[in-house]
Design a protein around this motif. Structure first.
Motif, PDB file in Angstrom:
ATOM      1  N   LYS A   1       0.811  -1.225   0.000  1.00 28.07           N
ATOM      2  CA  LYS A   1       0.000   0.000   0.000  1.00 28.07           C
ATOM      3  C   LYS A   1       0.849   1.281   0.000  1.00 28.07           C
ATOM      4  CE  LYS A   1      -4.054  -0.729   1.728  1.00 28.07           C
ATOM      5  NZ  LYS A   1      -5.056  -1.056   2.715  1.00 28.07           N
TER       6      LYS A   1
ATOM      7  N   ASP B   1      -7.018  -4.663  -4.988  1.00 30.10           N
ATOM      8  CA  ASP B   1      -7.074  -3.550  -4.024  1.00 30.10           C
ATOM      9  C   ASP B   1      -6.645  -2.206  -4.617  1.00 30.10           C
ATOM     10  OD1 ASP B   1      -4.414  -4.015  -4.380  1.00 30.10           O
ATOM     11  OD2 ASP B   1      -3.941  -4.365  -2.278  1.00 30.10           O
TER      12      ASP B   1
ATOM     13  N   GLU C   1      -8.712   0.846  -3.494  1.00 34.24           N
ATOM     14  CA  GLU C   1      -8.433   1.246  -2.114  1.00 34.24           C
ATOM     15  C   GLU C   1      -7.127   2.052  -2.048  1.00 34.24           C
ATOM     16  OE1 GLU C   1      -8.189  -2.207   0.368  1.00 34.24           O
ATOM     17  OE2 GLU C   1      -7.678  -0.994   2.127  1.00 34.24           O
TER      18      GLU C   1
ATOM     19  N   LYS D   1      -6.596   5.921  -0.827  1.00 32.49           N
ATOM     20  CA  LYS D   1      -5.640   6.355   0.196  1.00 32.49           C
ATOM     21  C   LYS D   1      -4.717   7.453  -0.366  1.00 32.49           C
ATOM     22  CE  LYS D   1      -2.644   4.703   3.762  1.00 32.49           C
ATOM     23  NZ  LYS D   1      -1.430   3.959   3.963  1.00 32.49           N
TER      24      LYS D   1
ATOM     25  N   MET E   1     -14.271   2.585  -1.698  1.00 33.11           N
ATOM     26  CA  MET E   1     -12.834   2.293  -1.713  1.00 33.11           C
ATOM     27  C   MET E   1     -12.018   3.515  -2.128  1.00 33.11           C
ATOM     28  SD  MET E   1     -12.124  -0.745  -0.849  1.00 33.11           S
ATOM     29  CE  MET E   1     -13.399  -1.169   0.233  1.00 33.11           C
TER      30      MET E   1
ATOM     31  N   LYS F   1     -12.835   6.566  -1.753  1.00 31.75           N
ATOM     32  CA  LYS F   1     -13.128   7.691  -0.854  1.00 31.75           C
ATOM     33  C   LYS F   1     -13.636   8.923  -1.597  1.00 31.75           C
ATOM     34  CE  LYS F   1      -9.996   6.327   2.793  1.00 31.75           C
ATOM     35  NZ  LYS F   1      -8.741   6.448   3.414  1.00 31.75           N
TER      36      LYS F   1
END
Ligand code: SF4
Ligand code: SF4
Length: 342
Positions: free
Chosen positions: A28, A54, A57, A61, A94, A96
């Motif tokens: 990440k 992912d 996501e 972030k 995911m 945001k």
């Protein structure tokens, strides 16, 4: 970096975007670093999909609090309305954000896909409702099938089309780009490196920069890769005889083995899921072996059912030796699976 209009959507995007499959391979924090670096260097268009594990996501972030600086696109493989909206809501959560700039119906290739997505209760109807509710600004489509892509572009139902376009997959240039342009659709070029088989970035982008109306979305997994493509775009696009002959070399060498994912070979009477089985080594290159094993499991597990009847070969316009290729890919898959289990 230059900024261009994406068809008639009203969106302005960097002249090349960021395709988010490769960030699947990164942890990440590293994904966040590369995504933010790309934005800092001027890339504003980020394309992902519900299917890219992912990646949504990680985008959420990276760009939390910077929504107005990025153009975000995602996709759904769902053909029914409920499934498509469920995936859209998941993408929003995911990433945001409360809206996506572009939502695409992913890999609509077969007649069956088309009938489902455009039929009553289908994905298109639901996504248009989501658009009216403000969750989606624009609706697009992606495909690897030229006849289907042409049909969808001409339907007037979509604002963008995403299609493979690179120096070994040139059908878009000859048949699709002009029609999309005339119809006012934005054109997004997927797979600028042919899904990883063209290993020379300079040659790839020298070719693609001849068509500035098409927005390529290379994938990046390091800041150095971002710098590399940017440095190509900072130079005048001069084509030498040597460049042209290198392009020809790629075409002649890869033409005999390269699957264009057009799906003309399907269906298989034995239920083999041919196209992803043909692309297994590309998945490995783009996603890493442990991820590719899971991603392509269903297709790869169908390969042993192949009887070698040759029906698919007759339908493949490139005369690829499908049974041989998928069996070789199955051996790779088995080895990767074994290694993963150790
Ligand atoms: S050769 Fe194999 S994959 Fe191709 S149609 Fe026959 S059984 Fe299916
Ligand atoms: S094997 Fe041939 S027909 Fe099938 S998807 Fe690949 S290029 Fe198309």
């Amino acid at each position: 970096m230059r900024y261009v209009k994406l068809g008639n959507t009203g969106l302005t995007v960097s002249e090349f975007g960021f395709g988010c499959i490769p960030i699947i391979r990164l942890v990440k924090d590293d994904s966040v670093k590369v995504l933010r670096y790309a934005l800092a260097r001027g890339i504003t268009f980020f394309d992902t999909a519900n299917a890219y594990r992912d990646s949504e996501e990680k985008i959420g972030k990276a760009f939390d609090g910077m929504r107005d600086r990025v153009v975000l696109a995602s996709k759904t493989l769902k053909r029914d309305g409920d499934g498509a909206v469920q995936q859209l809501d998941n993408s929003l959560r995911m990433m945001k954000t409360d809206y996506l700039d572009l939502y695409q119906l992913h890999q609509v290739a077969q007649e069956e896909d088309w009938l489902k997505v455009t039929g009553p209760g289908g994905a298109l109807e639901a996504v248009m409702k989501a658009k009216a509710a403000g969750k989606v600004r624009h609706v697009g489509v992606t495909s690897h099938s030229l006849p289907m892509a042409l049909r969808m572009v001409k339907s007037g139902l979509f604002e963008t089309v995403q299609f493979p376009f690179n120096l070994i997959e040139e059908a878009a240039k000859d048949e699709l780009l002009g029609v999309a342009w005339e119809m006012g659709l934005g054109f997004i070029s997927m797979k600028p490196f042919g899904g990883g088989v063209i290993d020379n970035a300079e040659i790839s982008f020298k070719y693609l920069r001849q068509y500035p109306e098409a927005i390529p979305i290379p994938g990046f997994e390091s800041c150095e890769q971002v710098d590399q493509i940017l440095s190509i775009y900072e130079q005048p696009n001069l084509m030498s005889e040597q460049d042209l002959s290198m392009m020809e070399k790629y075409r002649s060498e890869l033409g005999r083995v390269f699957c264009r994912r057009c799906e003309y070979c399907q269906p298989c009477p034995q239920g083999v899921i041919i196209t992803p089985a043909m692309g297994y080594p590309i998945f490995v290159r783009r996603m890493s072996a442990p991820v590719a094993v899971e991603f392509a499991r269903k297709a790869m597990e169908s390969v042993p059912s192949c009887t070698g009847c040759g029906d698919c070969v007759k339908r493949c316009p490139y005369e690829l030796k499908i049974p041989e290729i998928i069996k070789a890919n199955y051996a790779l898959y088995e080895a990767d699976l074994k290694e993963k289990r150790q």
